[in-house]
Design a protein around this motif. Structure first.
Motif, PDB file in Angstrom:
ATOM      1  N   VAL A   1      15.987 -20.716 -33.787  1.00  0.00           N
ATOM      2  CA  VAL A   1      16.371 -21.963 -34.442  1.00  0.00           C
ATOM      3  C   VAL A   1      16.836 -22.972 -33.401  1.00  0.00           C
ATOM      4  O   VAL A   1      17.745 -22.702 -32.624  1.00  0.00           O
ATOM      5  N   GLY A   2      16.207 -24.135 -33.405  1.00  0.00           N
ATOM      6  CA  GLY A   2      16.647 -25.237 -32.560  1.00  0.00           C
ATOM      7  C   GLY A   2      17.678 -26.077 -33.287  1.00  0.00           C
ATOM      8  O   GLY A   2      17.901 -25.911 -34.492  1.00  0.00           O
ATOM      9  N   PRO A   3      18.310 -26.998 -32.586  1.00  0.00           N
ATOM     10  CA  PRO A   3      19.353 -27.818 -33.203  1.00  0.00           C
ATOM     11  C   PRO A   3      18.884 -28.595 -34.442  1.00  0.00           C
ATOM     12  O   PRO A   3      19.570 -28.614 -35.459  1.00  0.00           O
ATOM     13  N   ASP A   4      17.725 -29.234 -34.357  1.00  0.00           N
ATOM     14  CA  ASP A   4      17.225 -29.999 -35.508  1.00  0.00           C
ATOM     15  C   ASP A   4      16.900 -29.085 -36.685  1.00  0.00           C
ATOM     16  O   ASP A   4      17.187 -29.419 -37.834  1.00  0.00           O
ATOM     17  N   ASP A   5      16.294 -27.938 -36.393  1.00  0.00           N
ATOM     18  CA  ASP A   5      15.994 -26.975 -37.451  1.00  0.00           C
ATOM     19  C   ASP A   5      17.283 -26.466 -38.090  1.00  0.00           C
ATOM     20  O   ASP A   5      17.348 -26.282 -39.306  1.00  0.00           O
ATOM     21  N   GLY A   6      18.293 -26.226 -37.287  1.00  0.00           N
ATOM     22  CA  GLY A   6      19.559 -25.730 -37.804  1.00  0.00           C
ATOM     23  C   GLY A   6      20.204 -26.697 -38.781  1.00  0.00           C
ATOM     24  O   GLY A   6      20.708 -26.289 -39.832  1.00  0.00           O
TER      25      GLY A   6
ATOM     26  N   PRO B   1      23.505 -25.196 -27.981  1.00  0.00           N
ATOM     27  CA  PRO B   1      23.070 -26.466 -28.583  1.00  0.00           C
ATOM     28  C   PRO B   1      23.023 -26.398 -30.116  1.00  0.00           C
ATOM     29  O   PRO B   1      23.323 -27.384 -30.788  1.00  0.00           O
ATOM     30  N   LEU B   2      22.660 -25.238 -30.651  1.00  0.00           N
ATOM     31  CA  LEU B   2      22.604 -25.087 -32.109  1.00  0.00           C
ATOM     32  C   LEU B   2      23.988 -25.189 -32.721  1.00  0.00           C
ATOM     33  O   LEU B   2      24.195 -25.932 -33.691  1.00  0.00           O
TER      34      LEU B   2
END
Length: 85
Positions: A66-71, A26-27
């Motif tokens: 790291v999640g997608p939004d954080d990435g 997802p990231l």
């Protein structure tokens, strides 16, 4: 071909720890949606138990869990010349 500015490497290899595959996919998808020319899948960037892992080059800034939004936020900071902690 040389690239000016940061590159984003995401570990998606799950043989050492499944976190990289489960969280990495997802990231890398989120980063590729926003920065396709700068996003690369990697087989190992260390810290597997903290997957998904994002390595920002050339600064070698390593980010774990790291999640997608954080990435996407980390990538935007790197492109602006900042380090998102």
């Amino acid at each position: 071909e040389p690239v000016d500015g940061p590159l984003f490497l995401v570990c998606t290899h799950g043989s050492v720890d499944r976190c990289c595959a489960v969280g990495g996919r997802p990231l890398v998808t989120a980063l590729a949606d926003t920065h396709p020319e700068r996003t690369w899948e990697a087989t190992h960037v260390d810290g597997c138990r903290y997957g998904a892992n994002l390595l920002v080059l050339p600064d070698a800034a390593a980010h774990g869990a790291v999640g997608p939004d954080d990435g996407v936020r980390i990538a935007e900071a790197a492109l602006a010349g900042r380090l998102d902690t």
